[in-house]
Scaffold this active site. Structure first.
Site, PDB file in Angstrom:
ATOM      1  N   ALA A  29       0.795  -1.228   0.000  1.00 45.56           N
ATOM      2  CA  ALA A  29       0.000   0.000   0.000  1.00 45.56           C
ATOM      3  C   ALA A  29       0.828   1.280   0.000  1.00 45.56           C
ATOM      4  O   ALA A  29       0.283   2.356   0.207  1.00 45.56           O
ATOM      5  CB  ALA A  29      -0.936   0.011   1.214  1.00 45.56           C
ATOM      6  N   THR A  31       2.597   2.574  -2.607  1.00 45.38           N
ATOM      7  CA  THR A  31       2.605   3.280  -3.887  1.00 45.38           C
ATOM      8  C   THR A  31       1.474   2.753  -4.771  1.00 45.38           C
ATOM      9  O   THR A  31       0.829   1.751  -4.465  1.00 45.38           O
ATOM     10  CB  THR A  31       3.937   3.072  -4.651  1.00 45.38           C
ATOM     11  OG1 THR A  31       4.114   1.669  -4.906  1.00 45.38           O
ATOM     12  CG2 THR A  31       5.121   3.597  -3.872  1.00 45.38           C
ATOM     13  N   GLY A  32       1.271   3.425  -5.892  1.00 45.74           N
ATOM     14  CA  GLY A  32       0.413   2.912  -6.955  1.00 45.74           C
ATOM     15  C   GLY A  32      -0.984   2.527  -6.542  1.00 45.74           C
ATOM     16  O   GLY A  32      -1.665   3.226  -5.792  1.00 45.74           O
ATOM     17  N   GLY A  34      -2.069   0.153  -4.618  1.00 45.65           N
ATOM     18  CA  GLY A  34      -2.269  -0.125  -3.204  1.00 45.65           C
ATOM     19  C   GLY A  34      -2.488   1.135  -2.395  1.00 45.65           C
ATOM     20  O   GLY A  34      -3.378   1.188  -1.537  1.00 45.65           O
ATOM     21  N   SER A 157      -4.525 -10.108 -13.071  1.00 45.35           N
ATOM     22  CA  SER A 157      -4.166  -9.305 -14.235  1.00 45.35           C
ATOM     23  C   SER A 157      -4.659 -10.005 -15.490  1.00 45.35           C
ATOM     24  O   SER A 157      -4.816 -11.235 -15.509  1.00 45.35           O
ATOM     25  CB  SER A 157      -2.641  -9.156 -14.315  1.00 45.35           C
ATOM     26  OG  SER A 157      -2.229  -8.677 -15.578  1.00 45.35           O
ATOM     27  N   TYR A 183       4.958 -14.877 -14.835  1.00 47.67           N
ATOM     28  CA  TYR A 183       4.011 -13.863 -14.356  1.00 47.67           C
ATOM     29  C   TYR A 183       2.585 -14.326 -14.600  1.00 47.67           C
ATOM     30  O   TYR A 183       1.726 -14.245 -13.711  1.00 47.67           O
ATOM     31  CB  TYR A 183       4.271 -12.533 -15.067  1.00 47.67           C
ATOM     32  CG  TYR A 183       3.301 -11.443 -14.673  1.00 47.67           C
ATOM     33  CD1 TYR A 183       3.328 -10.896 -13.398  1.00 47.67           C
ATOM     34  CD2 TYR A 183       2.347 -10.959 -15.576  1.00 47.67           C
ATOM     35  CE1 TYR A 183       2.437  -9.897 -13.027  1.00 47.67           C
ATOM     36  CE2 TYR A 183       1.463  -9.967 -15.220  1.00 47.67           C
ATOM     37  CZ  TYR A 183       1.506  -9.432 -13.939  1.00 47.67           C
ATOM     38  OH  TYR A 183       0.615  -8.450 -13.573  1.00 47.67           O
TER      39      TYR A 183
END
Length: 309
Positions: A29, A31-32, A34, A157, A183
């Site tokens: 949480a 950055t970005g 989060g 994703s 990924y």
């Protein structure tokens, strides 16, 4: 993806929503997505626990959030998802202080690094994106059950389309490493985890969803190269589509907060969501038999079983 031309923002989704008295945990949480998810939930009145990889980053994130939302009830905890010992230490500490947890957003993740290993030797993306969160949710399940109705939101994703989960060799010990495939495997694991979690706990008031936030302007893609973008574009073209437009974080995080709060999702637990709507996921990510097998494998790898009572 939906056809709406102007994606909703977190503030659009939470307009009029009151989360007072609710406790939320958001991993990754600082950055970005989060940080925006934590900010939006705090602005709606929730007490938010933000996780960070260091105490310094956590303190900085709390300070920045309070600048945006002065009345926020927020705190930070330290957890490194690539270390099961760190996950255990964090969950032990948190469980000793809170009796109920109402929202858990498994947001943290890494994307397409070179081959690496977690502290326990798991392939870095599978270990961080899936196994770390699997153990964290498992150890916080008593609090989620006590806080029921409660929700778990797992960030996946559209990249899950790239690969299913190799249940025989999830950690690339016997096959060549391909970072985009790895990924995709970890993001498919996220979808399967939410599906099986909801199946097991929905009748006890804990629901789960997986979320595709879209392509968002964050630092998650810091390991990307021009060749990686070209490969992504080529895969999209082969599938008869094109790469989606880039979203701002307020748009990308909107589906996470929608999953955490929308009453219309009550009877659609386990679904894969995108653009604040239920969306189709790949067949390899929605097979209930594979989801059950991955669950058993994950319990074996982390060395702990989910609570049954």
């Amino acid at each position: 993806m939906s056809e709406q031309t102007t994606p909703r923002t977190t503030d659009d989704v939470l307009a009029g929503v009151d989360l007072s008295g609710r406790t939320a945990l958001v991993t990754g949480a600082t950055t970005g997505l989060g940080f925006e998810t934590a900010r939006a939930l705090a602005a709606a009145g929730a007490h938010v626990v933000m996780t960070a990889r260091t105490a310094e980053k956590g303190a900085d994130a709390v300070a920045r959030l309070r600048e945006r939302v002065p009345e926020a009830s927020v705190e930070a905890g330290v957890v490194e998802l690539g270390s099961l010992a760190s996950v255990r230490a964090f969950t032990d500490e948190l469980s000793g202080r809170i009796d109920e947890l109402h929202l858990l957003v498994a947001n943290a993740g890494i994307m397409m690094p070179p081959l690496g290993r977690t502290e326990e030797g798991f392939e870095l993306q599978f270990g961080t994106n899936h196994l770390g969160h699997f153990l964290l949710v498992s150890r916080l399940m008593p609090a989620l059950l006590a806080g029921a109705p409660s929700r778990v939101v797992v960030l996946s994703s559209g990249g899950h389309q790239a690969s299913g989960v190799d249940l025989e060799d999830p950690n690339y010990e016997h096959r060549p490493y391909a970072k985009m495939e790895a990924y995709g495997q970890s993001k498919t694991a996220n979808v399967l985890f939410a599906l099986e979690l909801d199946r097991r706990y929905a009748d006890r008031g804990v629901h789960a969803w997986s979320v595709h936030p879209g392509m968002v302007r964050t630092d998650l893609g810091r390991n990307f190269t021009k060749d990686d973008y070209a490969e992504m574009a080529g895969r999209a073209k082969s599938a008869g589509t094109s790469l989606p437009p880039l979203y701002e974080v307020e748009q990308g995080a909107s589906t996470s907060v929608w999953a955490a709060t929308a009453p219309e999702l009550d009877d659609q637990g386990g679904a894969y969501l995108a653009d604040c709507a239920v969306a189709p996921a790949a067949a390899h990510a929605t097979d209930p038999e594979v989801a059950a097998k991955l669950w058993s494998l994950s319990e074996e790898l982390v060395g702990e079983a989910f609570p049954t009572s």
